[in-house]
Design an enzyme around this catalytic site. Structure first.
Site, PDB file in Angstrom:
ATOM      1  N   GLY A  73       0.774  -1.236   0.000  1.00 40.87           N
ATOM      2  CA  GLY A  73       0.000   0.000   0.000  1.00 40.87           C
ATOM      3  C   GLY A  73       0.803   1.282   0.000  1.00 40.87           C
ATOM      4  O   GLY A  73       0.225   2.358  -0.159  1.00 40.87           O
ATOM      5  N   ASP A  74       2.128   1.232   0.159  1.00 44.28           N
ATOM      6  CA  ASP A  74       2.919   2.467   0.170  1.00 44.28           C
ATOM      7  C   ASP A  74       4.374   2.198  -0.238  1.00 44.28           C
ATOM      8  O   ASP A  74       5.314   2.595   0.453  1.00 44.28           O
ATOM      9  CB  ASP A  74       2.861   3.139   1.543  1.00 44.28           C
ATOM     10  CG  ASP A  74       3.422   4.562   1.531  1.00 44.28           C
ATOM     11  OD1 ASP A  74       3.488   5.179   0.445  1.00 44.28           O
ATOM     12  OD2 ASP A  74       3.815   5.051   2.603  1.00 44.28           O
ATOM     13  N   ILE A  75       4.564   1.565  -1.373  1.00 44.80           N
ATOM     14  CA  ILE A  75       5.918   1.347  -1.874  1.00 44.80           C
ATOM     15  C   ILE A  75       6.463   2.686  -2.368  1.00 44.80           C
ATOM     16  O   ILE A  75       5.839   3.368  -3.177  1.00 44.80           O
ATOM     17  CB  ILE A  75       5.924   0.307  -3.020  1.00 44.80           C
ATOM     18  CG1 ILE A  75       5.581  -1.067  -2.478  1.00 44.80           C
ATOM     19  CG2 ILE A  75       7.261   0.285  -3.753  1.00 44.80           C
ATOM     20  CD1 ILE A  75       6.607  -1.638  -1.519  1.00 44.80           C
ATOM     21  N   ASN A  79      10.521   3.551   1.938  1.00 43.10           N
ATOM     22  CA  ASN A  79      10.158   2.258   2.518  1.00 43.10           C
ATOM     23  C   ASN A  79      11.016   1.121   1.981  1.00 43.10           C
ATOM     24  O   ASN A  79      10.649  -0.048   2.079  1.00 43.10           O
ATOM     25  CB  ASN A  79       8.676   1.958   2.286  1.00 43.10           C
ATOM     26  CG  ASN A  79       7.788   2.712   3.238  1.00 43.10           C
ATOM     27  OD1 ASN A  79       8.203   3.051   4.345  1.00 43.10           O
ATOM     28  ND2 ASN A  79       6.568   2.993   2.832  1.00 43.10           N
ATOM     29  N   THR A 118       2.125   7.459  -0.085  1.00 45.85           N
ATOM     30  CA  THR A 118       2.920   8.597  -0.535  1.00 45.85           C
ATOM     31  C   THR A 118       2.362   9.073  -1.872  1.00 45.85           C
ATOM     32  O   THR A 118       2.326   8.301  -2.836  1.00 45.85           O
ATOM     33  CB  THR A 118       4.396   8.179  -0.661  1.00 45.85           C
ATOM     34  OG1 THR A 118       4.817   7.646   0.610  1.00 45.85           O
ATOM     35  CG2 THR A 118       5.270   9.341  -1.062  1.00 45.85           C
TER      36      THR A 118
END
Length: 189
Positions: A73-75, A79, A118
């Site tokens: 959900g937020d690569i 991260n 992001t």
């Protein structure tokens, strides 16, 4: 996270709770976030073998997570961690459980909150508040791959929604084969 034991996903040792505070302990990592590595290079692409190795390892981590039914959900570069030994670890898979969590408002009503992603790496669907799925991870992964191969964000740091509205199309990074470019372009689509 216990389902996500993989060499390219940060290792979590235990979960615990202290009253209302939940926390976990994870492996100690020495190295740097990919975002820091890239900003030190001032928009110069990584050497091709290094970029391809990071793409391979992040892709393996995502593939493993997806095979276990877990969407990150937020690569994004913040991260992804590169250890001093050159190993790659994807961070924040633990944050995936909080995407679109229900929260209680001040008046006691349950509301759905927006995804935590992001903006420059989130797909249009995630930006529009839809629950993320594997395709959204692949879009973010393609943005990171493009950045690694070209030294710049595919949409010049605009969100996917802005890029779609402005009909922006990324330029082909130098040195990619036709097959590689088609795969990357499809991920960015």
């Amino acid at each position: 996270l216990q389902l996500l034991s993989h060499p390219n996903i940060v290792r979590v040792h235990e979960f615990d709770r202290d009253g209302d505070i939940a926390f976990f302990t994870m492996e100690l990592l020495r190295g740097a976030l990919l975002g820091r590595v890239l900003s030190a290079r001032n928009a110069i692409a990584l050497p091709r073998p290094y970029a391809l190795a990071i793409i391979r390892d992040v892709g393996a981590a995502l593939s493993h997570g997806h095979s276990q039914g877990v969407v990150h959900g937020d690569i994004n570069p913040q991260n992804i961690f590169i250890t001093n030994d050159g190993e790659v670890r994807v961070l924040d898979f633990g944050a995936s459980h909080k995407l679109l969590q229900n929260t209680e408002s001040a008046d006691g009503e349950w509301t759905e909150r927006a995804p935590l992603a992001t903006p420059g790496y989130a797909s249009c669907q995630v930006l529009e508040g839809q629950h993320p799925n594997a395709r959204d991870d692949l879009f973010a992964f393609a943005c990171v791959a493009y950045l690694l191969l070209s030294g710049e964000h595919p949409f010049l740091s605009r969100t996917a929604a802005e890029a779609r509205a402005q009909h922006l199309t990324p330029r082909r990074p130098p040195g990619l084969t036709g097959h590689q470019w088609r795969a990357l372009r499809e991920g960015l689509h």
